[in-house]
Design an enzyme around this catalytic site. Structure first.
Site, PDB file in Angstrom:
ATOM      1  N   LYS A 181       0.852  -1.191   0.000  1.00  0.00           N
ATOM      2  CA  LYS A 181       0.000   0.000   0.000  1.00  0.00           C
ATOM      3  C   LYS A 181       0.884   1.237   0.000  1.00  0.00           C
ATOM      4  O   LYS A 181       1.553   1.540   0.979  1.00  0.00           O
ATOM      5  CB  LYS A 181      -0.923   0.045   1.220  1.00  0.00           C
ATOM      6  CG  LYS A 181      -2.019   1.091   1.000  1.00  0.00           C
ATOM      7  CD  LYS A 181      -2.630   1.609   2.253  1.00  0.00           C
ATOM      8  CE  LYS A 181      -1.863   2.709   2.929  1.00  0.00           C
ATOM      9  NZ  LYS A 181      -1.717   3.957   2.146  1.00  0.00           N
ATOM     10  N   GLU A 255      10.203   0.575  10.215  1.00  0.00           N
ATOM     11  CA  GLU A 255      11.230   1.608  10.044  1.00  0.00           C
ATOM     12  C   GLU A 255      10.510   2.925  10.303  1.00  0.00           C
ATOM     13  O   GLU A 255       9.652   3.319   9.524  1.00  0.00           O
ATOM     14  CB  GLU A 255      11.819   1.510   8.632  1.00  0.00           C
ATOM     15  CG  GLU A 255      13.152   2.202   8.500  1.00  0.00           C
ATOM     16  CD  GLU A 255      12.990   3.661   8.189  1.00  0.00           C
ATOM     17  OE1 GLU A 255      13.121   4.479   9.126  1.00  0.00           O
ATOM     18  OE2 GLU A 255      12.710   3.984   7.035  1.00  0.00           O
ATOM     19  N   CYS A 292      13.520  10.494   7.450  1.00  0.00           N
ATOM     20  CA  CYS A 292      13.628   9.928   8.794  1.00  0.00           C
ATOM     21  C   CYS A 292      15.070   9.993   9.290  1.00  0.00           C
ATOM     22  O   CYS A 292      15.328  10.032  10.475  1.00  0.00           O
ATOM     23  CB  CYS A 292      13.114   8.501   8.798  1.00  0.00           C
ATOM     24  SG  CYS A 292      13.838   7.498   7.502  1.00  0.00           S
ATOM     25  N   GLU A 391       9.853  14.901  15.946  1.00  0.00           N
ATOM     26  CA  GLU A 391      10.186  14.840  14.527  1.00  0.00           C
ATOM     27  C   GLU A 391       9.313  15.849  13.774  1.00  0.00           C
ATOM     28  O   GLU A 391       8.089  15.730  13.745  1.00  0.00           O
ATOM     29  CB  GLU A 391       9.938  13.428  13.979  1.00  0.00           C
ATOM     30  CG  GLU A 391      10.427  13.280  12.558  1.00  0.00           C
ATOM     31  CD  GLU A 391      10.260  11.858  12.005  1.00  0.00           C
ATOM     32  OE1 GLU A 391       9.162  11.300  12.106  1.00  0.00           O
ATOM     33  OE2 GLU A 391      11.246  11.336  11.455  1.00  0.00           O
TER      34      GLU A 391
HETATM   35  P1  NAI Z   1       1.882   8.022   8.529  1.00  0.00           P
HETATM   36  O1  NAI Z   1       2.708   7.187   9.418  1.00  0.00           O
HETATM   37  O2  NAI Z   1       0.470   8.301   8.921  1.00  0.00           O
HETATM   38  O3  NAI Z   1       1.813   7.332   7.060  1.00  0.00           O
HETATM   39  C1  NAI Z   1       2.659   6.323   6.597  1.00  0.00           C
HETATM   40  C2  NAI Z   1       1.854   5.221   5.921  1.00  0.00           C
HETATM   41  O4  NAI Z   1       1.015   4.577   6.872  1.00  0.00           O
HETATM   42  C3  NAI Z   1       0.926   5.690   4.795  1.00  0.00           C
HETATM   43  O5  NAI Z   1       0.938   4.757   3.729  1.00  0.00           O
HETATM   44  C4  NAI Z   1      -0.437   5.665   5.480  1.00  0.00           C
HETATM   45  O6  NAI Z   1      -1.517   5.523   4.582  1.00  0.00           O
HETATM   46  C5  NAI Z   1      -0.309   4.450   6.367  1.00  0.00           C
HETATM   47  N1  NAI Z   1      -1.255   4.390   7.485  1.00  0.00           N
HETATM   48  C6  NAI Z   1      -1.787   5.419   8.191  1.00  0.00           C
HETATM   49  N2  NAI Z   1      -2.638   4.945   9.124  1.00  0.00           N
HETATM   50  C7  NAI Z   1      -2.642   3.593   9.030  1.00  0.00           C
HETATM   51  C8  NAI Z   1      -3.320   2.545   9.721  1.00  0.00           C
HETATM   52  N3  NAI Z   1      -4.162   2.801  10.715  1.00  0.00           N
HETATM   53  N4  NAI Z   1      -3.084   1.262   9.353  1.00  0.00           N
HETATM   54  C9  NAI Z   1      -2.229   0.991   8.359  1.00  0.00           C
HETATM   55  N5  NAI Z   1      -1.562   1.939   7.657  1.00  0.00           N
HETATM   56  C10 NAI Z   1      -1.759   3.224   7.986  1.00  0.00           C
HETATM   57  O7  NAI Z   1       2.654   9.378   8.278  1.00  0.00           O
HETATM   58  P2  NAI Z   1       2.069  10.834   7.876  1.00  0.00           P
HETATM   59  O8  NAI Z   1       0.800  11.111   8.605  1.00  0.00           O
HETATM   60  O9  NAI Z   1       2.018  10.929   6.406  1.00  0.00           O
HETATM   61  O10 NAI Z   1       3.215  11.800   8.405  1.00  0.00           O
HETATM   62  C11 NAI Z   1       3.189  12.277   9.730  1.00  0.00           C
HETATM   63  C12 NAI Z   1       4.571  12.277  10.310  1.00  0.00           C
HETATM   64  O11 NAI Z   1       5.086  10.951  10.329  1.00  0.00           O
HETATM   65  C13 NAI Z   1       5.603  13.064   9.543  1.00  0.00           C
HETATM   66  O12 NAI Z   1       5.559  14.414   9.831  1.00  0.00           O
HETATM   67  C14 NAI Z   1       6.867  12.411  10.007  1.00  0.00           C
HETATM   68  O13 NAI Z   1       7.245  12.938  11.239  1.00  0.00           O
HETATM   69  C15 NAI Z   1       6.486  10.961  10.179  1.00  0.00           C
HETATM   70  N6  NAI Z   1       6.862  10.149   8.997  1.00  0.00           N
HETATM   71  C16 NAI Z   1       8.006   9.417   9.048  1.00  0.00           C
HETATM   72  C17 NAI Z   1       8.421   8.714   7.943  1.00  0.00           C
HETATM   73  C18 NAI Z   1       9.669   7.906   7.962  1.00  0.00           C
HETATM   74  O14 NAI Z   1      10.233   7.618   6.924  1.00  0.00           O
HETATM   75  N7  NAI Z   1      10.131   7.450   9.098  1.00  0.00           N
HETATM   76  C19 NAI Z   1       7.710   8.773   6.666  1.00  0.00           C
HETATM   77  C20 NAI Z   1       6.475   9.524   6.734  1.00  0.00           C
HETATM   78  C21 NAI Z   1       6.112  10.189   7.859  1.00  0.00           C
END
Ligand code: NAI
Ligand code: MG
Length: 498
Positions: A181, A255, A292, A391
């Protein structure tokens, strides 16, 4: 103009779930892919739910036995073909990502060369991923690694090409089939990758279900036929995915976020200072700070503080903020208005609780009215502040003054995350001691963002569980099975009664 460009790039008008090497017709709701800088509509994408996830998981399950039974060399050949196809299509794919997510072409170009080399790395690694064995009386024990089956993989929006490669390459090399996804803010390039996959892989090996986290994502993590989960994204959602895995007792690799220290010692060679300033700038501003791994806490020693700081400010001011489709290194825009507002809030917190050194404002870029551009922003603060602890995921650097080594080590580790760390010194003994004492999965000495293929990439503490990018990743996507063979049946343990 951007929309014409989108047409030139051969984008589909609408993308359904990619199952069994075909895009399914879209019957239900869609969401929009939009250009991050201009807000223009690029394509419609199916908002997948339980039904699509079901179809994708079943396709992956059907494909699994044949895929698993291929020789590693045969699976490797498929991965090499995908790498070739990505390299041939790279200029198109990097433009698609640049439009969709707002990062400069210079960066998305790097994404595709890393992505292609990940497919090649795991193609090579799987061929030497042997099991082990030993003789036992009258026979042999063989331990081999077997793929889990269908892997459910959820990826974020910041570096979509790398994220897809980090998940697909090791899983599929090891003989698993996958359902991925992509993030709802950055699905286009993963869906375009499917067009290449369809020409290369057997149906069902790689499936993609675009959609929202609480819908497609939650359905995937809860699906009873998914045998292994892998997630990259925020620590908050990582926890939710972990719980979903725990409920089903399937392994979960994560990760997650980071708040990495980047430490400058007072003994750095003055001739290196310009290069260190450049490293520090790059560590915090690459990917518009949406990485990250970003080095977002700069620990700067008292003895060199003022001189370094004035050079750092000059370096930040030199960064070109521009339309992401321009050539060369630049700061593009953030992924979405939501992310823009989040960064704006942190900058406001910084202005009230810390001392602003440079930047701190939104930037205007001609022709990119919808884009959330920010000036490279630097605050002086303490390690305890929210700016230094949370973050932000934007072009914001927190600088912390230090002069006591033990306090430095304490502060560098005093954060919930533990993904990466950088340090700059000419004292190798101190560098090695510090590298040992830092709680981080990756420590860079006199460099930053240096990830060669094979370099384990994974977090300590709340930054995650497991390591990607390296041979060890293959163990994450396989479980061990022992087979013991004997030429003759052992004498009966319970003697027959006569
Ligand atoms: P997020 O963690 O919500 O999104 C990442 C993925 O998780 C997306 O594909 C999303 O659709 C999916 N997701 C969200 N809720 C889910 C659920 N309940 N079950 C399964 N999958 C789910 O990140 P978001 O909201 O886009 O960004 C918020 C913050 O997260 C950023 O500001 C940053 O601090 C952090 N982040 C860190 C990343 C990294 O590479 N470590 C990448 C993206 C965000
Ligand atoms: Mg977009």
């Amino acid at each position: 103009m951007t929309v014409e460009l989108a047409k030139d790039l051969g984008l589909s008008e609408v993308y359904g779930a990619f199952v069994d090497n075909q895009f399914k017709p879209v019957k239900g709701a869609v969401f929009h892919a939009t250009a991050a800088a201009t807000g223009e509509h690029l394509a419609d994408i199916a908002r997948c739910g339980g039904e699509d996830v079901e179809a994708a998981v079943l396709a992956a399950e059907r494909a699994f036995p044949d895929w698993k039974s291929l020789q590693p060399e045969q699976r490797a050949a498929y991965l090499h073909k995908l790498a070739d196809a990505i390299e041939s299509a790279a200029s198109r794919l990097m433009m698609i990502d640049t439009l969709d997510i707002g990062r400069g072409l210079w960066e998305t170009g790097i994404d595709y060369s890393i992505a292609a080399s990940q497919y090649r790395y795991f193609a090579a690694a799987i061929v030497t991923h042997e099991g082990f064995g030993r003789p036992i009386p009258n026979g042999y024990l063989v331990a081999k690694r077997e793929p889990y089956g269908v892997c459910g993989q959820i990826i974020p929006w910041n570096v979509p090409a790398i994220m897809a490669a980090l998940k697909i390459a090791p899983a599929v090399a090891a003989g698993n089939t996958v359902v991925i996804k992509p993030d709802e803010n950055a699905s286009l390039s993963t869906l375009e990758l499917c067009k290449l996959v369809a020409q290369i892989f057997p149906p069902g090996v790689i499936n993609v279900v675009p959609g929202f986290g609480e819908e497609a994502g939650a359905a995937l993590t809860a699906h009873p036929r998914v045998a292994k989960l892998a997630f990259t994204g925020s620590s908050e959602i990582g926890r939710i995915v972990s719980v979903a895995g725990a409920n089903r007792l399937v392994p979960v690799s994560l990760e997650l976020g980071g708040k990495s220290p980047n430490i400058v010692f007072p003994d750095v060679d003055p001739v290196d200072v310009d290069a260190i300033v450049d490293n520090v700038t790059f560590a915090s501003m690459y990917c518009n700070g949406q990485s990250c791994l970003a080095g977002t806490r700069l620990f700067l020693h008292d003895a060199i503080y003022d001189d370094f700081m004035s050079k750092l400010v000059a370096s930040m001011k030199r960064i070109r903020i521009a339309n992401p489709t321009d050539a060369g290194p630049l700061l593009g825009c953030l992924i979405s208005p939501k992310q823009g507002r989040r960064v704006q809030e942190y900058i406001a917190i910084g202005k009230s609780q810390a001392s602003l050194v440079t930047g701190g404002e939104r930037a205007v870029v001609a022709g990119c009215d919808a884009g959330w551009f920010f000036e490279p922003t630097v605050f002086e603060t303490s390690n305890e502040s929210r700016l230094a602890q949370e973050e932000i995921f934007g072009p914001v650097l927190s600088v912390i003054r230090w002069n006591d080594y033990e306090r430095l080590i304490h502060d560098a580790n005093d954060v919930r995350y533990g993904l990466a760390a950088g340090l700059y010194t000419t004292n190798m003994a101190k560098a090695l001691e510090t590298a040992d004492r830092l709680q981080a999965g990756n420590v860079w000495i006199n460099n930053y963002f240096n990830l060669a293929n094979g370099s384990p990439f994974g977090g300590f503490k709340e930054s995650g569980i497991g390591s990607e990018f390296c041979r060890e990743t293959l163990n994450m996507y396989t479980h061990l099975k022992a087979i013991t063979m004997q030429g003759r049946v052992n004498p009966a343990w319970f003697a027959p009664v006569h």
